[in-house]
Design an enzyme around this catalytic site. Structure first.
Site, short mmCIF file in Angstrom:
data_model
loop_
_atom_site.label_atom_id
_atom_site.label_comp_id
_atom_site.label_asym_id
_atom_site.label_seq_id
_atom_site.Cartn_x
_atom_site.Cartn_y
_atom_site.Cartn_z
N SER A 118 -31.17 -16.51 39.77
CA SER A 118 -31.85 -17.46 40.64
C SER A 118 -32.77 -18.35 39.80
O SER A 118 -32.32 -18.96 38.85
CB SER A 118 -32.58 -16.72 41.76
OG SER A 118 -32.98 -17.58 42.77
N GLU B 16 -23.57 -17.38 48.57
CA GLU B 16 -24.97 -17.44 48.18
C GLU B 16 -25.91 -17.64 49.38
O GLU B 16 -26.87 -16.90 49.58
CB GLU B 16 -25.20 -18.59 47.20
CG GLU B 16 -24.52 -18.43 45.86
CD GLU B 16 -25.31 -17.64 44.84
OE1 GLU B 16 -26.35 -17.07 45.22
OE2 GLU B 16 -24.89 -17.59 43.68
N HIS C 97 -26.59 -14.34 47.94
CA HIS C 97 -27.54 -14.51 46.84
C HIS C 97 -28.22 -13.18 46.54
O HIS C 97 -28.65 -12.47 47.45
CB HIS C 97 -28.58 -15.54 47.27
CG HIS C 97 -29.43 -16.07 46.17
ND1 HIS C 97 -28.92 -16.79 45.12
CD2 HIS C 97 -30.77 -16.00 45.96
CE1 HIS C 97 -29.91 -17.15 44.31
NE2 HIS C 97 -31.04 -16.67 44.80
#
Length: 545
Positions: free
Chosen positions: A234, A349, A455
């Site tokens: 990230s 995600e 994610h």
């Protein structure tokens, strides 16, 4: 719709909002300052004494945990407090005697969030070393991986990751804290230090200071300073890309791993960032706009007010020093630190963030579908209509899944593919997509909403994630454990040799713009995929740029 304009004008804020949810779960540990007693552990071979290592700053005593040696809470820079607030990191003070390294250092200041615990301790520039047990091996030493946590450059800490399985494969792992939010990325003319100087990117400077510490000291722990891989997820992955683009990081690492980090490739111009910094100063009570006033502000005031900054912190600042140009510009032109790269994304995600929206009472419906697209991606109604036509509700089981597909492709998937195309012209590039649609869920969420390969969901396949126990409530099935073992071996093979493939593992081909081959990380056995661009509508997004 111009892609560069999209990111500059606010579309990237969706990525900042998304990544603010990434990773940061932890319990605030006390700063280690006292000399502690030796720790021991019982193994099949018996009881091992606590490991002791001499660093440039002094001697540290860690702890033996299973088949690893852990050294926690080692200072890599001076506390950035008082006159050192909003300055480049300075060397840590040496100590005498033997320093206990058995507790994590304090987290850097951050607000309370559903993902972690608030902190107001600026004395937070610590790192942790996890090494295979035993004396330093002969020869060059072990490969080293430096892990940069995610959290939107606003939240997160080093102690959320247990790298025991990576260490068991022979890799020495270092996890780090660094300044975040306004304390890490505020730009202001008064902080530039000299006329024509720059400000901002202090968090990226901290990361470089940690990498310099590794260069000076890691051999003492059995690591090879010439074989360092930086890795992150990230905003940690974005940080890795920033270090690829930063001249100051040249020579500090030999390989790079980017997990879900290509969501903000255009950084904020210094003048724009400093204007926002002046607005922040006025709001925080520094109408004088002086460095003295800013450095005297209570930490709580800075943390509480930092969300009022209109440009946020996730993209970073083109300050002329740490970043001389935007990340995308550097990668596209080949003006980056040229090392082998792993770069990838997760198939679903944005389902993490859409699920959070569902839980907080803002579900996506057929009636508000286009409005949600416009809001999340920061585009006008006409562009939202075109996107909705490309992602018709009839093609998805629910409006929430539809909007998450559009968000995923625009914010993560297609930018990551563009990075692959850029970097593969200059360096070996290995692309992946994490595709386990049955990955254990991170949150309790509406039963009607499939979490998928969202994610952060790949992290549990690489690390133990101990904080808090309510996260990752599921356990990996036997096929998922097989995938996890493959992923761990890919990551450690890459750290060791610059290529993830090895005997006994499905071959991971290098990426090229012609073939666009990448590895699909699917349980139980990864496989090669070539339809990523089609699956994620990347031709549509390229045409819109």
């Amino acid at each position: 719709m111009n892609t560069q304009t999209f990111w500059k004008s606010g579309g990237w804020r969706a990525g900042a909002r998304l990544c603010a949810g990434a990773i940061a779960i932890g319990t605030l540990a006390a700063t280690v300052t006292a000399i502690g007693a030796s720790a021991t552990t019982t193994t099949e071979a018996g009881t091992r004494a606590a490991p002791v290592v001499s660093t440039a700053g002094g001697i540290v005593r860690g702890q033996a945990v299973g088949t690893a040696d852990e050294f926690l809470g080692i200072p890599y820079a001076a506390p950035p407090v008082g006159p050192l607030r909003w300055r480049a990191p300075q060397p840590a003070a040496r100590w005498t005697g033997v320093r206990s390294a058995t507790q994590f250092g304090a987290n850097c200041p951050q607000p309370a969030s559903p993902f972690g615990i608030a902190s107001t301790s600026e004395n937070c520039l610590y790192l942790n070393v996890f090494a295979p047990a035993g004396p330093q091996q002969s020869g060059a030493g072990r490969p080293v991986m430096v892990w940069i946590h995610g959290g939107g450059l606003r939240i997160g800490e080093s102690n959320d990751y247990d790298p025991a399985k990576l260490v068991a494969d022979g890799t020495l792992v270092v996890t780090i804290n660094f300044r975040e939010g306004a304390l890490g990325f505020l730009a202001h003319p008064a902080l530039a230090g000299r006329p024509g100087g720059s400000s901002g990117n202090y968090g990226l400077m901290d990361q470089q200071a940690a990498l310099r510490w590794v260069q000076r000291n890691i051999r003492q722990f059995g690591g090879d300073p010439r074989n360092v891989t930086i890795a992150g997820e990230s905003s940690g992955g974005l940080s890795v890309l920033a270090q690829l683009a930063s001249p100051g990081a040249h020579g500090l690492f030999a390989k790079a791993i980017v997990e879900s980090g290509a969501f903000a490739l255009t950084q904020t111009p210094l003048a724009t960032a400093e204007k926002a910094g002046e607005a922040f100063a006025a709001k925080a009570g520094c109408a004088s706009q002086t460095a003295a006033c800013l450095r005297s502000l209570p930490v709580s005031t800075i943390v509480n007010d930092q969300d009022n900054n209109p440009y946020g912190y996730t993209p970073g600042v083109v300050d002329g020093t740490v970043l001389k140009q935007s990340i995308g510009t550097a990668l596209a032109s080949g003006q980056f630190n040229r090392v082998p790269i792993i770069n990838g994304t997760n198939r679903d995600e944005s389902r993490l963030f859409v699920a959070i929206d569902e839980l907080t009472g803002t579900p996506t419906t057929a009636a508000n579908y286009q409005a949600r697209i416009a809001s999340t991606l920061g585009v006008p109604a006409t562009a939202a209509a075109a996107i909705a036509a490309q992602y018709p509700l009839s093609a998805y089981p629910s409006p929430s899944v539809a909007v998450s597909a559009a968000d995923t492709d625009a914010i993560f998937a297609c930018p990551a593919l563009q990075v692959d195309k850029w970097t593969s012209k200059y360096v070996p590039t290995y692309a992946y997509e994490f595709n386990d649609e049955n990955a254990p869920e991170r949150f309790l969420q509406p039963a009607s909403f499939p979490y998928g390969a969202a994610h952060e969901s790949e992290l549990q396949y690489l690390f133990g994630l101990p904080n808090p126990p309510t996260m990752y409530p599921g356990t990996l099935t036997a096929p998922q454990q097989q995938l996890a073992a493959s992923m761990q071996r890919y990551w450690t093979n890459f750290a060791a040799q610059g290529s993830p493939s090895s005997a006994g593992q499905p071959a991971w081909p290098g990426f090229s713009s012609d073939s666009q081959k990448m590895i699909s990380l699917v349980a139980p056995r990864p496989a090669v995929e070539t339809n990523f661009a089609v699956a994620h509508h990347c031709a549509f997004w390229a045409a819109a740029s």
